[in-house]
Design a protein around this motif. Structure first.
Motif, PDB file in Angstrom:
ATOM      1  N   VAL A  65     -11.792  17.790  66.786  1.00 16.06           N
ATOM      2  CA  VAL A  65     -13.120  17.796  66.177  1.00 16.06           C
ATOM      3  C   VAL A  65     -13.015  18.011  64.668  1.00 16.06           C
ATOM      4  CG1 VAL A  65     -15.326  19.014  66.069  1.00 16.06           C
ATOM      5  CG2 VAL A  65     -14.270  18.542  68.294  1.00 16.06           C
ATOM      6  N   GLU A  66     -12.235  18.988  64.255  1.00 15.53           N
ATOM      7  CA  GLU A  66     -12.083  19.243  62.820  1.00 15.53           C
ATOM      8  C   GLU A  66     -11.380  18.079  62.137  1.00 15.53           C
ATOM      9  OE1 GLU A  66     -10.218  22.554  59.700  1.00 15.53           O
ATOM     10  OE2 GLU A  66     -10.145  22.914  61.868  1.00 15.53           O
ATOM     11  N   ILE A  68     -11.455  14.901  62.945  1.00 17.06           N
ATOM     12  CA  ILE A  68     -12.365  13.764  62.793  1.00 17.06           C
ATOM     13  C   ILE A  68     -13.336  14.003  61.643  1.00 17.06           C
ATOM     14  CG2 ILE A  68     -14.305  12.588  63.920  1.00 17.06           C
ATOM     15  CD1 ILE A  68     -12.677  12.861  66.548  1.00 17.06           C
ATOM     16  N   SER A  69     -13.833  15.217  61.522  1.00 18.68           N
ATOM     17  CA  SER A  69     -14.743  15.532  60.427  1.00 18.68           C
ATOM     18  C   SER A  69     -14.071  15.339  59.070  1.00 18.68           C
ATOM     19  CB  SER A  69     -15.245  16.970  60.570  1.00 18.68           C
ATOM     20  OG  SER A  69     -16.122  17.306  59.522  1.00 18.68           O
ATOM     21  N   ARG A  70     -12.830  15.821  58.944  1.00 21.65           N
ATOM     22  CA  ARG A  70     -12.118  15.687  57.670  1.00 21.65           C
ATOM     23  C   ARG A  70     -11.705  14.239  57.411  1.00 21.65           C
ATOM     24  NH1 ARG A  70      -8.205  20.867  56.455  1.00 21.65           N
ATOM     25  NH2 ARG A  70      -9.630  22.520  57.129  1.00 21.65           N
ATOM     26  N   LEU A  71     -11.277  13.567  58.466  1.00 17.69           N
ATOM     27  CA  LEU A  71     -10.852  12.178  58.316  1.00 17.69           C
ATOM     28  C   LEU A  71     -12.030  11.291  57.931  1.00 17.69           C
ATOM     29  CD1 LEU A  71      -8.387  10.320  58.540  1.00 17.69           C
ATOM     30  CD2 LEU A  71      -8.924  10.007  60.959  1.00 17.69           C
ATOM     31  N   ALA A  73     -14.546  12.162  56.181  1.00 15.43           N
ATOM     32  CA  ALA A  73     -14.866  12.415  54.775  1.00 15.43           C
ATOM     33  C   ALA A  73     -13.860  11.745  53.843  1.00 15.43           C
ATOM     34  CB  ALA A  73     -14.909  13.915  54.510  1.00 15.43           C
ATOM     35  N   ARG A  74     -12.590  11.767  54.236  1.00 18.79           N
ATOM     36  CA  ARG A  74     -11.548  11.215  53.371  1.00 18.79           C
ATOM     37  C   ARG A  74     -11.407   9.701  53.516  1.00 18.79           C
ATOM     38  NH1 ARG A  74      -6.424  15.487  53.651  1.00 18.79           N
ATOM     39  NH2 ARG A  74      -7.655  17.418  53.433  1.00 18.79           N
ATOM     40  N   GLN A  75     -11.486   9.206  54.732  1.00 21.22           N
ATOM     41  CA  GLN A  75     -11.316   7.781  55.002  1.00 21.22           C
ATOM     42  C   GLN A  75     -12.439   7.313  55.938  1.00 21.22           C
ATOM     43  OE1 GLN A  75      -6.545   8.396  55.368  1.00 21.22           O
ATOM     44  NE2 GLN A  75      -7.253   6.383  55.952  1.00 21.22           N
ATOM     45  N   PRO A  76     -13.636   7.117  55.386  1.00 18.12           N
ATOM     46  CA  PRO A  76     -14.784   6.776  56.236  1.00 18.12           C
ATOM     47  C   PRO A  76     -14.630   5.459  56.986  1.00 18.12           C
ATOM     48  CG  PRO A  76     -15.310   6.536  53.891  1.00 18.12           C
ATOM     49  CD  PRO A  76     -14.000   7.233  53.964  1.00 18.12           C
ATOM     50  N   GLY A  77     -13.677   4.634  56.597  1.00 16.93           N
ATOM     51  CA  GLY A  77     -13.477   3.367  57.288  1.00 16.93           C
ATOM     52  C   GLY A  77     -12.718   3.494  58.599  1.00 16.93           C
ATOM     53  N   VAL A  78     -12.167   4.669  58.881  1.00 14.95           N
ATOM     54  CA  VAL A  78     -11.412   4.866  60.122  1.00 14.95           C
ATOM     55  C   VAL A  78     -12.370   5.137  61.283  1.00 14.95           C
ATOM     56  CG1 VAL A  78      -9.663   6.246  61.299  1.00 14.95           C
ATOM     57  CG2 VAL A  78      -9.443   5.796  58.855  1.00 14.95           C
ATOM     58  N   ALA A  79     -12.230   4.374  62.359  1.00 12.10           N
ATOM     59  CA  ALA A  79     -13.042   4.584  63.561  1.00 12.10           C
ATOM     60  C   ALA A  79     -12.283   5.520  64.491  1.00 12.10           C
ATOM     61  CB  ALA A  79     -13.328   3.245  64.246  1.00 12.10           C
ATOM     62  N   SER A  80     -12.764   6.734  64.636  1.00  4.22           N
ATOM     63  CA  SER A  80     -12.073   7.739  65.443  1.00  4.22           C
ATOM     64  C   SER A  80     -12.631   7.767  66.867  1.00  4.22           C
ATOM     65  CB  SER A  80     -12.213   9.128  64.820  1.00  4.22           C
ATOM     66  OG  SER A  80     -11.588   9.188  63.555  1.00  4.22           O
ATOM     67  N   ILE A  81     -11.707   7.759  67.840  1.00  6.49           N
ATOM     68  CA  ILE A  81     -12.074   7.864  69.254  1.00  6.49           C
ATOM     69  C   ILE A  81     -11.365   9.083  69.829  1.00  6.49           C
ATOM     70  CG2 ILE A  81     -12.024   6.775  71.519  1.00  6.49           C
ATOM     71  CD1 ILE A  81     -11.707   4.092  70.152  1.00  6.49           C
ATOM     72  N   VAL A  82     -12.115   9.989  70.432  1.00  5.10           N
ATOM     73  CA  VAL A  82     -11.495  11.107  71.130  1.00  5.10           C
ATOM     74  C   VAL A  82     -11.003  10.605  72.484  1.00  5.10           C
ATOM     75  CG1 VAL A  82     -11.864  13.362  72.180  1.00  5.10           C
ATOM     76  CG2 VAL A  82     -12.914  12.842  69.978  1.00  5.10           C
ATOM     77  N   TYR A  91     -16.899  19.769  72.472  1.00  5.21           N
ATOM     78  CA  TYR A  91     -16.013  18.713  71.997  1.00  5.21           C
ATOM     79  C   TYR A  91     -16.775  17.399  71.809  1.00  5.21           C
ATOM     80  CZ  TYR A  91     -11.988  21.701  72.954  1.00  5.21           C
ATOM     81  OH  TYR A  91     -11.077  22.729  72.938  1.00  5.21           O
ATOM     82  N   ILE A  92     -17.592  17.042  72.797  1.00  6.85           N
ATOM     83  CA  ILE A  92     -18.305  15.760  72.735  1.00  6.85           C
ATOM     84  C   ILE A  92     -19.230  15.707  71.525  1.00  6.85           C
ATOM     85  CG2 ILE A  92     -20.002  14.282  73.877  1.00  6.85           C
ATOM     86  CD1 ILE A  92     -18.888  15.317  76.566  1.00  6.85           C
ATOM     87  N   PHE A  93     -20.141  16.669  71.444  1.00  2.00           N
ATOM     88  CA  PHE A  93     -21.139  16.628  70.379  1.00  2.00           C
ATOM     89  C   PHE A  93     -20.534  16.979  69.024  1.00  2.00           C
ATOM     90  CE2 PHE A  93     -23.748  17.712  74.224  1.00  2.00           C
ATOM     91  CZ  PHE A  93     -24.233  16.421  74.401  1.00  2.00           C
ATOM     92  N   GLY A  94     -19.531  17.853  69.028  1.00  2.00           N
ATOM     93  CA  GLY A  94     -18.858  18.165  67.771  1.00  2.00           C
ATOM     94  C   GLY A  94     -18.162  16.948  67.196  1.00  2.00           C
ATOM     95  N   ALA A  95     -17.472  16.196  68.057  1.00  2.55           N
ATOM     96  CA  ALA A  95     -16.764  14.999  67.591  1.00  2.55           C
ATOM     97  C   ALA A  95     -17.735  13.936  67.102  1.00  2.55           C
ATOM     98  CB  ALA A  95     -15.887  14.441  68.707  1.00  2.55           C
ATOM     99  N   LEU A  96     -18.818  13.706  67.855  1.00  2.00           N
ATOM    100  CA  LEU A  96     -19.779  12.679  67.463  1.00  2.00           C
ATOM    101  C   LEU A  96     -20.499  13.058  66.176  1.00  2.00           C
ATOM    102  CD1 LEU A  96     -21.266  11.738  70.963  1.00  2.00           C
ATOM    103  CD2 LEU A  96     -19.551  10.485  69.631  1.00  2.00           C
ATOM    104  N   ARG A  97     -20.848  14.330  66.042  1.00  2.00           N
ATOM    105  CA  ARG A  97     -21.476  14.767  64.791  1.00  2.00           C
ATOM    106  C   ARG A  97     -20.512  14.645  63.622  1.00  2.00           C
ATOM    107  NH1 ARG A  97     -23.239  19.360  68.067  1.00  2.00           N
ATOM    108  NH2 ARG A  97     -25.374  19.017  68.785  1.00  2.00           N
ATOM    109  N   GLY A  98     -19.232  14.840  63.901  1.00  2.00           N
ATOM    110  CA  GLY A  98     -18.228  14.760  62.838  1.00  2.00           C
ATOM    111  C   GLY A  98     -17.913  13.344  62.397  1.00  2.00           C
ATOM    112  N   GLY A  99     -18.367  12.367  63.157  1.00  2.00           N
ATOM    113  CA  GLY A  99     -18.154  10.976  62.751  1.00  2.00           C
ATOM    114  C   GLY A  99     -17.403  10.117  63.740  1.00  2.00           C
ATOM    115  N   ALA A 100     -17.068  10.649  64.920  1.00  2.00           N
ATOM    116  CA  ALA A 100     -16.368   9.839  65.925  1.00  2.00           C
ATOM    117  C   ALA A 100     -17.257   8.680  66.383  1.00  2.00           C
ATOM    118  CB  ALA A 100     -15.982  10.698  67.128  1.00  2.00           C
TER     119      ALA A 100
END
Length: 216
Positions: A65-66, A68-71, A73-82, A91-100
């Motif tokens: 979760v952390e 994905i949030s940092r990634l 911010a640094r590389q917004p073009g990366v599509a993160s999948i948990v 985990y679910i809502f934290g990851a989605l809020r973080g940008g997953a």
């Protein structure tokens, strides 16, 4: 067509090896890097510039979760999948809020995983069925946000009013440009101005708002 570059982030080496073998045999997918935790993943991502990151939820030093949030911010073009064995709300809502852009469970099939990587590479959202069900249930429990205030007509220029009417009618930026005989870039500028005035984040919400505005 350029291959989708994937970063694998999991503290279990055996899991990373299995994912690498699964993905590397697929056309159009390249495993660009691996990391055993979030801190290492940030360093590797800066070097390999992935398109998609497959991220475990629980890892030492920095969890998914952390990361994905940092990634994001640094590389917004990366599509993160948990990709996790845990379907807990934090985990679910934290990851989605973080940008997953997706949340999959490790019991998914290889075909589902590969399809999800391709879809994420195209900018789509991918959610395992149990996760989607949890998300829908949460949205139903959460009271809807109040609608954004309607922009008074006198705050819109004549041209903005024309653009707003065409957006409400479902016209694309290109169609609006042709209809009003202006450059497509000018249309985009008007759309940006309308978003600010209506207090909305994207063109889709603007179109819905203009099509069915809240009662005054």
């Amino acid at each position: 067509m350029r291959a989708i570059k994937v970063l694998l982030v999991d503290d279990q080496e055996l899991m990373r090896q299995g994912l690498r073998k699964m993905l590397e045999i697929e056309d159009g997918i390249e495993v660009a890097g691996e990391a055993a935790d979030g801190e290492e993943a940030l360093l590797v991502a800066a070097e390999c510039r992935p398109d998609v990151a497959l991220v475990d939820a629980r890892m030492p030093r920095m969890d998914g979760v952390e990361l994905i949030s940092r990634l994001s911010a640094r590389q917004p073009g990366v599509a993160s999948i948990v990709l996790s064995t845990f379907d807990e709300d934090d985990y679910i809502f934290g990851a989605l809020r973080g940008g997953a852009v997706g949340y999959l469970l490790k019991d998914c099939t290889p075909e589902e995983l590969i399809d999800s990587v391709r879809r994420a590479g195209r900018g789509e959202t991918v959610l395992a069925s149990p996760v989607a069900a949890r998300l829908v249930a949460e949205l139903r429990r959460t009271p809807p946000a109040p609608p954004p205030p309607a922009a008074p007509r006198d705050r819109l220029s004549a041209r903005e009013a024309q653009v707003a009417a065409l957006i409400a009618a479902g016209a694309s930026n290109r169609e609006i440009a042709a209809r009003l005989r202006i450059a497509e870039g000018t249309v985009k500028n008007h759309v940006s101005s309308l978003l600010r005035k209506y207090g909305l984040r994207d063109r889709t919400r603007l179109a819905l708002h203009l099509k069915d505005p809240p009662p005054s």
